[in-house]
Design a protein around this motif. Structure first.
Motif, PDB file in Angstrom:
ATOM      1  N   GLU A   1       1.701 -20.274  -1.224  1.00  0.00           N
ATOM      2  CA  GLU A   1       0.238 -20.204  -1.161  1.00  0.00           C
ATOM      3  C   GLU A   1      -0.371 -21.590  -0.983  1.00  0.00           C
ATOM      4  OE1 GLU A   1      -1.176 -18.026  -4.563  1.00  0.00           O
ATOM      5  OE2 GLU A   1      -0.348 -16.114  -3.867  1.00  0.00           O
ATOM      6  N   THR A   2       0.189 -22.576  -1.680  1.00  0.00           N
ATOM      7  CA  THR A   2      -0.342 -23.936  -1.579  1.00  0.00           C
ATOM      8  C   THR A   2       0.034 -24.579  -0.249  1.00  0.00           C
ATOM      9  OG1 THR A   2      -0.108 -24.119  -3.977  1.00  0.00           O
ATOM     10  CG2 THR A   2      -0.508 -26.151  -2.767  1.00  0.00           C
ATOM     11  N   TRP A   3       1.230 -24.292   0.253  1.00  0.00           N
ATOM     12  CA  TRP A   3       1.664 -24.817   1.544  1.00  0.00           C
ATOM     13  C   TRP A   3       0.741 -24.323   2.661  1.00  0.00           C
ATOM     14  CZ3 TRP A   3       4.169 -28.831   2.892  1.00  0.00           C
ATOM     15  CH2 TRP A   3       4.864 -28.938   4.094  1.00  0.00           C
ATOM     16  N   LEU A   4       0.362 -23.056   2.598  1.00  0.00           N
ATOM     17  CA  LEU A   4      -0.588 -22.515   3.573  1.00  0.00           C
ATOM     18  C   LEU A   4      -1.973 -23.136   3.389  1.00  0.00           C
ATOM     19  CD1 LEU A   4       0.353 -18.714   3.539  1.00  0.00           C
ATOM     20  CD2 LEU A   4       0.721 -20.325   5.415  1.00  0.00           C
ATOM     21  N   GLU A   5      -2.377 -23.265   2.131  1.00  0.00           N
ATOM     22  CA  GLU A   5      -3.698 -23.820   1.816  1.00  0.00           C
ATOM     23  C   GLU A   5      -3.856 -25.244   2.349  1.00  0.00           C
ATOM     24  OE1 GLU A   5      -5.398 -25.628  -2.247  1.00  0.00           O
ATOM     25  OE2 GLU A   5      -4.832 -23.518  -2.410  1.00  0.00           O
ATOM     26  N   THR A   6      -2.760 -25.995   2.414  1.00  0.00           N
ATOM     27  CA  THR A   6      -2.818 -27.374   2.899  1.00  0.00           C
ATOM     28  C   THR A   6      -2.641 -27.473   4.418  1.00  0.00           C
ATOM     29  OG1 THR A   6      -0.465 -27.619   2.283  1.00  0.00           O
ATOM     30  CG2 THR A   6      -2.108 -28.432   0.723  1.00  0.00           C
ATOM     31  N   GLY A   7      -2.667 -26.323   5.085  1.00  0.00           N
ATOM     32  CA  GLY A   7      -2.736 -26.317   6.541  1.00  0.00           C
ATOM     33  C   GLY A   7      -1.431 -26.200   7.282  1.00  0.00           C
ATOM     34  N   HIS A   8      -0.363 -25.769   6.617  1.00  0.00           N
ATOM     35  CA  HIS A   8       0.947 -25.659   7.250  1.00  0.00           C
ATOM     36  C   HIS A   8       1.290 -24.209   7.565  1.00  0.00           C
ATOM     37  CE1 HIS A   8       1.781 -29.879   6.258  1.00  0.00           C
ATOM     38  NE2 HIS A   8       1.214 -29.617   5.083  1.00  0.00           N
ATOM     39  N   GLN A   9       2.213 -24.036   8.471  1.00  0.00           N
ATOM     40  CA  GLN A   9       2.755 -22.714   8.740  1.00  0.00           C
ATOM     41  C   GLN A   9       3.658 -22.311   7.565  1.00  0.00           C
ATOM     42  OE1 GLN A   9       2.007 -20.671  11.392  1.00  0.00           O
ATOM     43  NE2 GLN A   9       0.446 -22.259  11.748  1.00  0.00           N
ATOM     44  N   PRO A  10       3.818 -21.002   7.324  1.00  0.00           N
ATOM     45  CA  PRO A  10       4.673 -20.583   6.203  1.00  0.00           C
ATOM     46  C   PRO A  10       6.084 -21.146   6.332  1.00  0.00           C
ATOM     47  CG  PRO A  10       3.446 -18.713   7.084  1.00  0.00           C
ATOM     48  CD  PRO A  10       3.225 -19.855   8.030  1.00  0.00           C
ATOM     49  N   ALA A  11       6.636 -21.599   5.213  1.00  0.00           N
ATOM     50  CA  ALA A  11       8.021 -22.063   5.210  1.00  0.00           C
ATOM     51  C   ALA A  11       8.955 -20.864   5.373  1.00  0.00           C
ATOM     52  CB  ALA A  11       8.332 -22.792   3.907  1.00  0.00           C
ATOM     53  N   VAL A  12      10.056 -21.068   6.090  1.00  0.00           N
ATOM     54  CA  VAL A  12      11.069 -20.016   6.197  1.00  0.00           C
ATOM     55  C   VAL A  12      11.627 -19.748   4.801  1.00  0.00           C
ATOM     56  CG1 VAL A  12      13.287 -19.366   7.193  1.00  0.00           C
ATOM     57  CG2 VAL A  12      11.633 -20.694   8.544  1.00  0.00           C
ATOM     58  N   SER A  13      11.636 -18.489   4.391  1.00  0.00           N
ATOM     59  CA  SER A  13      12.047 -18.152   3.029  1.00  0.00           C
ATOM     60  C   SER A  13      13.202 -17.164   3.042  1.00  0.00           C
ATOM     61  CB  SER A  13      10.863 -17.552   2.249  1.00  0.00           C
ATOM     62  OG  SER A  13      11.199 -17.361   0.890  1.00  0.00           O
ATOM     63  N   VAL A  14      14.214 -17.453   2.219  1.00  0.00           N
ATOM     64  CA  VAL A  14      15.396 -16.600   2.096  1.00  0.00           C
ATOM     65  C   VAL A  14      15.530 -16.196   0.633  1.00  0.00           C
ATOM     66  CG1 VAL A  14      17.884 -16.431   2.396  1.00  0.00           C
ATOM     67  CG2 VAL A  14      16.527 -17.842   3.970  1.00  0.00           C
ATOM     68  N   THR A  15      15.717 -14.910   0.375  1.00  0.00           N
ATOM     69  CA  THR A  15      15.838 -14.410  -0.990  1.00  0.00           C
ATOM     70  C   THR A  15      17.302 -14.213  -1.358  1.00  0.00           C
ATOM     71  OG1 THR A  15      13.702 -13.281  -0.857  1.00  0.00           O
ATOM     72  CG2 THR A  15      15.218 -12.539  -2.574  1.00  0.00           C
ATOM     73  N   LEU A  16      17.663 -14.711  -2.538  1.00  0.00           N
ATOM     74  CA  LEU A  16      19.014 -14.543  -3.067  1.00  0.00           C
ATOM     75  C   LEU A  16      19.031 -13.388  -4.058  1.00  0.00           C
ATOM     76  CD1 LEU A  16      19.925 -18.262  -3.872  1.00  0.00           C
ATOM     77  CD2 LEU A  16      20.684 -16.930  -1.898  1.00  0.00           C
ATOM     78  N   LYS A  17      19.887 -12.431  -3.823  1.00  0.00           N
ATOM     79  CA  LYS A  17      20.042 -11.333  -4.772  1.00  0.00           C
ATOM     80  C   LYS A  17      20.827 -11.801  -5.988  1.00  0.00           C
ATOM     81  CE  LYS A  17      20.015  -7.870  -1.077  1.00  0.00           C
ATOM     82  NZ  LYS A  17      20.784  -6.792  -0.396  1.00  0.00           N
ATOM     83  N   LYS A  18      20.832 -11.002  -7.030  1.00  0.00           N
ATOM     84  CA  LYS A  18      21.555 -11.343  -8.249  1.00  0.00           C
ATOM     85  C   LYS A  18      23.027 -11.598  -7.934  1.00  0.00           C
ATOM     86  CE  LYS A  18      22.450  -9.752 -12.955  1.00  0.00           C
ATOM     87  NZ  LYS A  18      22.232  -8.663 -13.963  1.00  0.00           N
ATOM     88  N   GLY A  19      23.525 -12.763  -8.366  1.00  0.00           N
ATOM     89  CA  GLY A  19      24.927 -13.102  -8.160  1.00  0.00           C
ATOM     90  C   GLY A  19      25.251 -13.721  -6.824  1.00  0.00           C
ATOM     91  N   GLU A  20      24.292 -13.743  -5.894  1.00  0.00           N
ATOM     92  CA  GLU A  20      24.534 -14.313  -4.563  1.00  0.00           C
ATOM     93  C   GLU A  20      24.260 -15.812  -4.591  1.00  0.00           C
ATOM     94  OE1 GLU A  20      22.927 -13.870   0.072  1.00  0.00           O
ATOM     95  OE2 GLU A  20      21.891 -12.840  -1.576  1.00  0.00           O
ATOM     96  N   PRO A  21      25.246 -16.653  -4.237  1.00  0.00           N
ATOM     97  CA  PRO A  21      25.030 -18.100  -4.299  1.00  0.00           C
ATOM     98  C   PRO A  21      24.345 -18.622  -3.035  1.00  0.00           C
ATOM     99  CG  PRO A  21      27.272 -17.658  -3.632  1.00  0.00           C
ATOM    100  CD  PRO A  21      26.630 -16.315  -3.875  1.00  0.00           C
ATOM    101  N   PRO A  22      23.585 -19.710  -3.162  1.00  0.00           N
ATOM    102  CA  PRO A  22      23.087 -20.380  -1.960  1.00  0.00           C
ATOM    103  C   PRO A  22      24.240 -21.132  -1.306  1.00  0.00           C
ATOM    104  CG  PRO A  22      22.441 -21.609  -3.921  1.00  0.00           C
ATOM    105  CD  PRO A  22      23.134 -20.366  -4.401  1.00  0.00           C
ATOM    106  N   THR A  23      24.416 -20.974  -0.009  1.00  0.00           N
ATOM    107  CA  THR A  23      25.555 -21.602   0.682  1.00  0.00           C
ATOM    108  C   THR A  23      25.092 -22.296   1.953  1.00  0.00           C
ATOM    109  OG1 THR A  23      26.030 -19.623   1.988  1.00  0.00           O
ATOM    110  CG2 THR A  23      27.121 -19.815  -0.167  1.00  0.00           C
ATOM    111  N   ALA A  24      25.917 -23.217   2.436  1.00  0.00           N
ATOM    112  CA  ALA A  24      25.625 -23.891   3.704  1.00  0.00           C
ATOM    113  C   ALA A  24      25.600 -22.894   4.851  1.00  0.00           C
ATOM    114  CB  ALA A  24      26.677 -24.974   3.954  1.00  0.00           C
ATOM    115  N   LYS A  25      26.471 -21.895   4.814  1.00  0.00           N
ATOM    116  CA  LYS A  25      26.506 -20.867   5.869  1.00  0.00           C
ATOM    117  C   LYS A  25      25.188 -20.110   5.922  1.00  0.00           C
ATOM    118  CE  LYS A  25      29.132 -16.825   7.428  1.00  0.00           C
ATOM    119  NZ  LYS A  25      30.272 -15.923   7.136  1.00  0.00           N
ATOM    120  N   LEU A  26      24.638 -19.787   4.764  1.00  0.00           N
ATOM    121  CA  LEU A  26      23.350 -19.092   4.706  1.00  0.00           C
ATOM    122  C   LEU A  26      22.258 -19.935   5.350  1.00  0.00           C
ATOM    123  CD1 LEU A  26      21.576 -16.740   3.522  1.00  0.00           C
ATOM    124  CD2 LEU A  26      21.304 -18.169   1.499  1.00  0.00           C
TER     125      LEU A  26
END
Length: 343
Positions: free
Chosen positions: A145-170
Protein backbone atom coordinates in the motif's frame (compact mmCIF):
# COMPACT_ATOMS: atom_id res chain seq x y z
CA UNK A 1 -14.97 18.53 6.59
CA UNK A 2 -11.76 16.51 6.69
CA UNK A 3 -11.56 12.80 7.46
CA UNK A 4 -10.84 13.38 11.13
CA UNK A 5 -13.97 15.43 11.90
CA UNK A 6 -16.67 13.63 13.83
CA UNK A 7 -19.96 14.05 15.61
CA UNK A 8 -19.48 14.33 19.33
CA UNK A 9 -21.72 11.90 21.14
CA UNK A 10 -21.78 12.04 24.94
CA UNK A 11 -22.28 8.73 26.73
CA UNK A 12 -24.72 8.31 29.60
CA UNK A 13 -21.99 8.71 32.19
CA UNK A 14 -22.31 11.41 34.86
CA UNK A 15 -19.51 13.93 35.48
CA UNK A 16 -18.74 15.79 38.69
CA UNK A 17 -17.29 19.22 38.95
CA UNK A 18 -13.53 19.13 39.51
CA UNK A 19 -13.89 21.74 42.23
CA UNK A 20 -16.62 19.98 44.18
CA UNK A 21 -15.23 16.44 43.90
CA UNK A 22 -12.52 15.51 46.39
CA UNK A 23 -11.98 12.15 44.74
CA UNK A 24 -13.51 9.79 42.21
CA UNK A 25 -13.99 6.08 42.71
CA UNK A 26 -12.73 3.97 39.81
CA UNK A 27 -13.47 0.29 39.30
CA UNK A 28 -11.81 -2.20 37.00
CA UNK A 29 -13.79 -4.91 35.22
CA UNK A 30 -12.17 -7.91 33.57
CA UNK A 31 -13.68 -9.10 30.31
CA UNK A 32 -12.55 -12.56 29.20
CA UNK A 33 -13.29 -13.76 25.68
CA UNK A 34 -13.62 -17.52 25.91
CA UNK A 35 -14.77 -18.63 22.47
CA UNK A 36 -13.27 -18.56 18.95
CA UNK A 37 -12.90 -15.26 17.09
CA UNK A 38 -16.34 -15.48 15.46
CA UNK A 39 -17.99 -15.39 18.93
CA UNK A 40 -16.05 -12.40 20.26
CA UNK A 41 -18.60 -9.83 19.11
CA UNK A 42 -21.51 -11.46 20.93
CA UNK A 43 -19.33 -11.99 24.01
CA UNK A 44 -18.35 -8.31 24.02
CA UNK A 45 -21.96 -7.21 23.68
CA UNK A 46 -22.97 -9.40 26.63
CA UNK A 47 -20.13 -8.04 28.78
CA UNK A 48 -21.12 -4.49 27.88
CA UNK A 49 -24.79 -5.16 28.65
CA UNK A 50 -23.82 -6.35 32.13
CA UNK A 51 -21.08 -3.77 32.73
CA UNK A 52 -21.41 -0.58 30.65
CA UNK A 53 -17.79 0.53 31.08
CA UNK A 54 -16.35 3.96 30.35
CA UNK A 55 -13.38 2.65 28.35
CA UNK A 56 -11.37 -0.45 27.49
CA UNK A 57 -7.85 -0.38 28.89
CA UNK A 58 -5.19 -2.58 27.31
CA UNK A 59 -6.25 -6.11 26.47
CA UNK A 60 -4.75 -8.94 24.42
CA UNK A 61 -6.07 -11.53 21.98
CA UNK A 62 -4.38 -14.12 19.82
CA UNK A 63 -4.77 -12.83 16.28
CA UNK A 64 -6.44 -9.84 14.67
CA UNK A 65 -7.73 -7.01 16.87
CA UNK A 66 -10.45 -6.01 14.36
CA UNK A 67 -13.46 -7.62 16.13
CA UNK A 68 -12.73 -5.60 19.28
CA UNK A 69 -11.88 -2.49 17.27
CA UNK A 70 -15.21 -2.61 15.40
CA UNK A 71 -17.12 -3.16 18.63
CA UNK A 72 -15.59 -0.12 20.35
CA UNK A 73 -15.95 2.03 17.24
CA UNK A 74 -19.65 1.26 16.83
CA UNK A 75 -20.38 1.77 20.54
CA UNK A 76 -18.19 4.90 20.88
CA UNK A 77 -16.10 3.31 23.65
CA UNK A 78 -12.51 4.57 23.98
CA UNK A 79 -9.94 1.78 23.83
CA UNK A 80 -6.46 2.68 25.06
CA UNK A 81 -3.31 0.84 23.96
CA UNK A 82 -4.47 -2.73 23.29
CA UNK A 83 -1.43 -5.01 23.19
CA UNK A 84 -1.56 -6.25 19.60
CA UNK A 85 0.73 -6.53 16.58
CA UNK A 86 -2.33 -6.48 14.30
CA UNK A 87 -4.24 -3.23 14.85
CA UNK A 88 -6.79 -1.87 12.42
CA UNK A 89 -5.05 0.71 10.21
CA UNK A 90 -7.57 3.41 9.39
CA UNK A 91 -7.53 7.15 8.63
CA UNK A 92 -11.10 7.69 9.81
CA UNK A 93 -11.82 5.49 12.84
CA UNK A 94 -11.67 7.34 16.11
CA UNK A 95 -12.11 5.41 19.33
CA UNK A 96 -9.07 3.09 19.56
CA UNK A 97 -5.66 4.54 20.41
CA UNK A 98 -2.87 2.15 19.46
CA UNK A 99 0.76 2.09 20.53
CA UNK A 100 1.75 1.56 16.88
CA UNK A 101 0.57 0.05 13.60
CA UNK A 102 2.41 -3.17 14.48
CA UNK A 103 3.67 -5.33 11.61
CA UNK A 104 1.97 -3.03 9.10
CA UNK A 105 4.32 -0.24 10.24
CA UNK A 106 7.40 -2.33 9.46
CA UNK A 107 6.16 -3.03 5.93
CA UNK A 108 5.27 0.63 5.50
CA UNK A 109 8.76 1.73 6.61
CA UNK A 110 10.47 -0.73 4.27
CA UNK A 111 8.57 0.80 1.34
CA UNK A 112 9.42 4.34 2.43
CA UNK A 113 13.09 3.41 2.77
CA UNK A 114 13.21 1.96 -0.75
CA UNK A 115 11.41 5.05 -2.03
CA UNK A 116 14.11 7.21 -0.42
CA UNK A 117 16.73 5.44 -2.58
CA UNK A 118 14.47 5.13 -5.64
CA UNK A 119 17.13 6.51 -8.00
CA UNK A 120 19.27 3.42 -7.37
CA UNK A 121 16.34 1.14 -8.23
CA UNK A 122 15.62 2.42 -11.75
CA UNK A 123 15.34 -0.40 -14.24
CA UNK A 124 15.65 -3.02 -11.51
CA UNK A 125 13.09 -5.37 -9.98
CA UNK A 126 11.61 -5.34 -6.49
CA UNK A 127 10.56 -8.88 -5.56
CA UNK A 128 8.45 -9.47 -2.46
CA UNK A 129 8.30 -12.99 -0.98
CA UNK A 130 5.57 -13.40 1.64
CA UNK A 131 4.88 -16.21 4.08
CA UNK A 132 1.16 -17.04 4.09
CA UNK A 133 0.63 -16.10 7.74
CA UNK A 134 -1.02 -13.19 9.52
CA UNK A 135 2.44 -11.67 10.10
CA UNK A 136 3.50 -12.04 6.47
CA UNK A 137 0.21 -10.77 5.06
CA UNK A 138 0.21 -7.73 7.37
CA UNK A 139 3.81 -6.82 6.52
CA UNK A 140 3.00 -7.19 2.82
CA UNK A 141 -0.09 -5.00 3.06
CA UNK A 142 1.90 -2.23 4.73
CA UNK A 143 4.63 -2.52 2.12
CA UNK A 144 2.45 -2.75 -1.00
CA UNK A 145 0.00 0.00 0.00
CA UNK A 146 2.82 2.40 0.84
CA UNK A 147 4.83 1.46 -2.27
CA UNK A 148 1.83 2.37 -4.42
CA UNK A 149 1.17 5.51 -2.38
CA UNK A 150 4.71 6.73 -3.12
CA UNK A 151 4.10 6.46 -6.86
CA UNK A 152 5.54 3.06 -7.81
CA UNK A 153 4.10 0.14 -9.69
CA UNK A 154 3.14 -2.85 -7.49
CA UNK A 155 6.10 -5.01 -6.50
CA UNK A 156 6.05 -8.56 -7.85
CA UNK A 157 4.78 -10.67 -4.95
CA UNK A 158 5.18 -14.41 -4.35
CA UNK A 159 3.36 -16.23 -1.54
CA UNK A 160 5.02 -19.05 0.39
CA UNK A 161 2.74 -21.76 1.69
CA UNK A 162 3.32 -23.38 5.07
CA UNK A 163 6.60 -25.31 5.01
CA UNK A 164 7.65 -23.99 1.58
CA UNK A 165 11.13 -22.41 1.70
CA UNK A 166 12.18 -19.35 -0.29
CA UNK A 167 14.70 -20.54 -2.90
CA UNK A 168 16.87 -19.11 -5.66
CA UNK A 169 14.91 -21.23 -8.18
CA UNK A 170 11.67 -19.59 -7.06
CA UNK A 171 13.16 -16.13 -7.56
CA UNK A 172 14.50 -17.04 -11.01
CA UNK A 173 10.95 -17.92 -12.07
CA UNK A 174 9.61 -14.43 -11.30
CA UNK A 175 12.55 -12.24 -12.32
CA UNK A 176 11.62 -12.40 -16.04
CA UNK A 177 15.14 -11.73 -17.30
CA UNK A 178 16.11 -8.94 -14.89
CA UNK A 179 19.42 -9.70 -13.21
CA UNK A 180 19.49 -6.89 -10.65
CA UNK A 181 16.84 -6.88 -7.95
CA UNK A 182 15.92 -6.10 -4.36
CA UNK A 183 14.43 -8.94 -2.33
CA UNK A 184 11.81 -8.06 0.30
CA UNK A 185 11.35 -11.17 2.43
CA UNK A 186 8.53 -11.37 4.97
CA UNK A 187 9.20 -14.64 6.77
CA UNK A 188 10.14 -16.01 10.18
CA UNK A 189 13.38 -17.48 11.58
CA UNK A 190 13.31 -20.48 9.22
CA UNK A 191 14.14 -18.10 6.35
CA UNK A 192 17.67 -17.31 7.58
CA UNK A 193 19.16 -20.56 6.30
CA UNK A 194 17.40 -20.15 2.95
CA UNK A 195 18.81 -16.61 2.65
CA UNK A 196 22.34 -18.00 2.74
CA UNK A 197 21.60 -20.24 -0.24
CA UNK A 198 19.96 -17.35 -2.15
CA UNK A 199 22.95 -15.08 -1.52
CA UNK A 200 25.33 -17.81 -2.71
CA UNK A 201 23.43 -18.33 -5.98
CA UNK A 202 24.41 -16.87 -9.35
CA UNK A 203 21.50 -14.42 -9.15
CA UNK A 204 22.31 -12.81 -5.81
CA UNK A 205 20.08 -9.84 -4.83
CA UNK A 206 21.60 -6.37 -4.57
CA UNK A 207 19.89 -5.89 -1.22
CA UNK A 208 17.55 -7.81 1.08
CA UNK A 209 14.91 -6.39 3.45
CA UNK A 210 13.65 -8.45 6.40
CA UNK A 211 11.51 -7.84 9.49
CA UNK A 212 12.98 -7.94 13.01
CA UNK A 213 9.45 -8.23 14.40
CA UNK A 214 8.76 -11.43 12.46
CA UNK A 215 12.23 -12.91 12.97
CA UNK A 216 12.48 -12.10 16.68
CA UNK A 217 15.97 -12.12 18.15
CA UNK A 218 17.07 -14.66 15.52
CA UNK A 219 17.79 -11.76 13.17
CA UNK A 220 20.89 -11.06 15.30
CA UNK A 221 22.33 -14.40 14.10
CA UNK A 222 22.22 -13.43 10.42
CA UNK A 223 25.24 -14.83 8.57
CA UNK A 224 28.05 -12.25 8.45
CA UNK A 225 28.38 -12.73 4.72
CA UNK A 226 24.86 -11.33 4.29
CA UNK A 227 25.08 -8.34 6.60
CA UNK A 228 26.40 -5.84 4.06
CA UNK A 229 23.39 -6.33 1.77
CA UNK A 230 20.66 -6.97 4.36
CA UNK A 231 18.50 -4.17 5.76
CA UNK A 232 16.22 -4.82 8.72
CA UNK A 233 13.03 -3.07 9.83
CA UNK A 234 13.41 -2.28 13.54
CA UNK A 235 10.34 -0.61 15.13
CA UNK A 236 11.83 -0.25 18.64
CA UNK A 237 13.86 2.53 20.22
CA UNK A 238 17.64 2.77 20.03
CA UNK A 239 18.30 5.90 22.11
CA UNK A 240 17.16 4.79 25.60
CA UNK A 241 20.49 3.33 26.69
CA UNK A 242 22.56 5.71 24.59
CA UNK A 243 21.12 8.77 26.32
CA UNK A 244 20.68 7.19 29.74
CA UNK A 245 16.88 6.99 29.91
CA UNK A 246 15.71 4.75 32.75
CA UNK A 247 12.21 3.49 33.50
CA UNK A 248 11.19 2.15 36.91
CA UNK A 249 9.24 -1.01 36.06
CA UNK A 250 9.27 -3.18 39.24
CA UNK A 251 8.51 -6.52 37.56
CA UNK A 252 11.36 -5.92 35.11
CA UNK A 253 13.79 -6.46 37.99
CA UNK A 254 13.08 -10.17 37.62
CA UNK A 255 14.25 -12.23 34.67
CA UNK A 256 11.38 -12.63 32.20
CA UNK A 257 11.01 -13.86 28.63
CA UNK A 258 11.38 -11.55 25.64
CA UNK A 259 7.62 -11.57 25.02
CA UNK A 260 6.83 -10.90 28.70
CA UNK A 261 9.32 -8.03 28.73
CA UNK A 262 7.57 -6.36 25.80
CA UNK A 263 4.17 -6.80 27.47
CA UNK A 264 5.47 -5.23 30.70
CA UNK A 265 6.90 -2.25 28.83
CA UNK A 266 3.69 -1.74 26.86
CA UNK A 267 1.67 -1.96 30.10
CA UNK A 268 3.96 0.65 31.66
CA UNK A 269 3.21 3.00 28.74
CA UNK A 270 -0.53 2.30 29.08
CA UNK A 271 -0.66 3.04 32.81
CA UNK A 272 1.47 6.15 32.43
CA UNK A 273 -0.79 7.55 29.70
CA UNK A 274 -3.98 6.61 31.58
CA UNK A 275 -2.82 8.27 34.80
CA UNK A 276 -1.92 11.51 33.03
CA UNK A 277 -5.21 11.54 31.13
CA UNK A 278 -7.35 11.08 34.25
CA UNK A 279 -5.56 13.96 35.96
CA UNK A 280 -5.86 16.26 32.95
CA UNK A 281 -9.57 15.54 32.53
CA UNK A 282 -10.13 17.60 35.71
CA UNK A 283 -13.38 15.89 36.59
CA UNK A 284 -14.93 16.15 33.12
CA UNK A 285 -15.34 12.42 32.65
CA UNK A 286 -16.72 12.27 29.13
CA UNK A 287 -15.43 9.85 26.57
CA UNK A 288 -14.63 12.40 23.89
CA UNK A 289 -12.86 14.53 26.48
CA UNK A 290 -10.73 11.51 27.42
CA UNK A 291 -9.63 11.14 23.79
CA UNK A 292 -9.13 14.88 23.33
CA UNK A 293 -6.96 15.16 26.45
CA UNK A 294 -4.67 12.36 25.24
CA UNK A 295 -4.48 14.00 21.82
CA UNK A 296 -3.09 17.17 23.44
CA UNK A 297 -0.38 15.50 25.54
CA UNK A 298 3.30 16.22 25.02
CA UNK A 299 5.58 13.63 23.47
CA UNK A 300 6.43 10.82 25.88
CA UNK A 301 9.71 8.98 26.33
CA UNK A 302 9.02 5.27 26.26
CA UNK A 303 10.83 2.10 27.43
CA UNK A 304 10.07 0.19 24.21
CA UNK A 305 9.62 2.67 21.36
CA UNK A 306 11.72 5.71 20.50
CA UNK A 307 8.94 8.04 21.60
CA UNK A 308 5.15 8.27 21.78
CA UNK A 309 3.25 11.23 20.41
CA UNK A 310 -0.33 12.09 19.62
CA UNK A 311 -2.05 15.04 18.05
CA UNK A 312 -5.57 15.95 16.98
CA UNK A 313 -6.97 12.99 15.03
CA UNK A 314 -3.87 10.81 15.44
CA UNK A 315 -4.43 7.23 16.59
CA UNK A 316 -0.98 5.58 16.50
CA UNK A 317 1.43 6.80 19.18
CA UNK A 318 4.70 5.33 17.92
CA UNK A 319 5.11 6.69 14.42
CA UNK A 320 8.53 5.43 13.42
CA UNK A 321 10.57 2.40 12.50
CA UNK A 322 14.31 2.33 11.89
CA UNK A 323 16.02 0.56 9.04
CA UNK A 324 19.18 -0.97 10.48
CA UNK A 325 22.05 -3.22 9.51
CA UNK A 326 24.06 -5.55 11.70
CA UNK A 327 27.66 -4.93 12.65
CA UNK A 328 30.21 -7.71 12.86
CA UNK A 329 30.60 -10.41 15.49
CA UNK A 330 28.31 -12.59 17.63
CA UNK A 331 26.86 -9.58 19.48
CA UNK A 332 26.42 -7.17 16.59
CA UNK A 333 25.76 -3.49 16.91
CA UNK A 334 22.58 -2.17 15.26
CA UNK A 335 23.69 0.39 12.69
CA UNK A 336 21.04 2.97 11.78
CA UNK A 337 20.49 3.39 8.06
CA UNK A 338 17.47 5.69 8.35
CA UNK A 339 15.84 8.22 10.63
CA UNK A 340 13.13 7.12 13.09
CA UNK A 341 10.44 8.51 10.79
CA UNK A 342 11.05 7.98 7.07
CA UNK A 343 9.28 10.38 4.71
Amino acid sequence: KNSQSRKRKQPNISAQSWRSASYVNLSLSQWLLKGPEETWRSELEEHYRREPVFALIGGMVKGDWRPIHDFTEENHIPSLFPITDFPVVSETDWYTLYLSKGFYQEGESAARYLNSIAETLEGKAVIEVVRDSIEGRTLSRGFQETWLETGHQPAVSVTLKKGEPPTAKLLDQVLTGKKQYTLVLWDGPEALTALEAIAASANKPERILISSGYLGKSFLTLNEGLRDITFITYPLGLSQEKFGYRFDIPLMKKKVSEDAEKILKKTYSLLNMLTQALIEMRGNYYRDNFLDVIGMMKDQRDPLYERLSFGPGQRYASKGCYIVQLGKGPNPELIKKSDWVIY
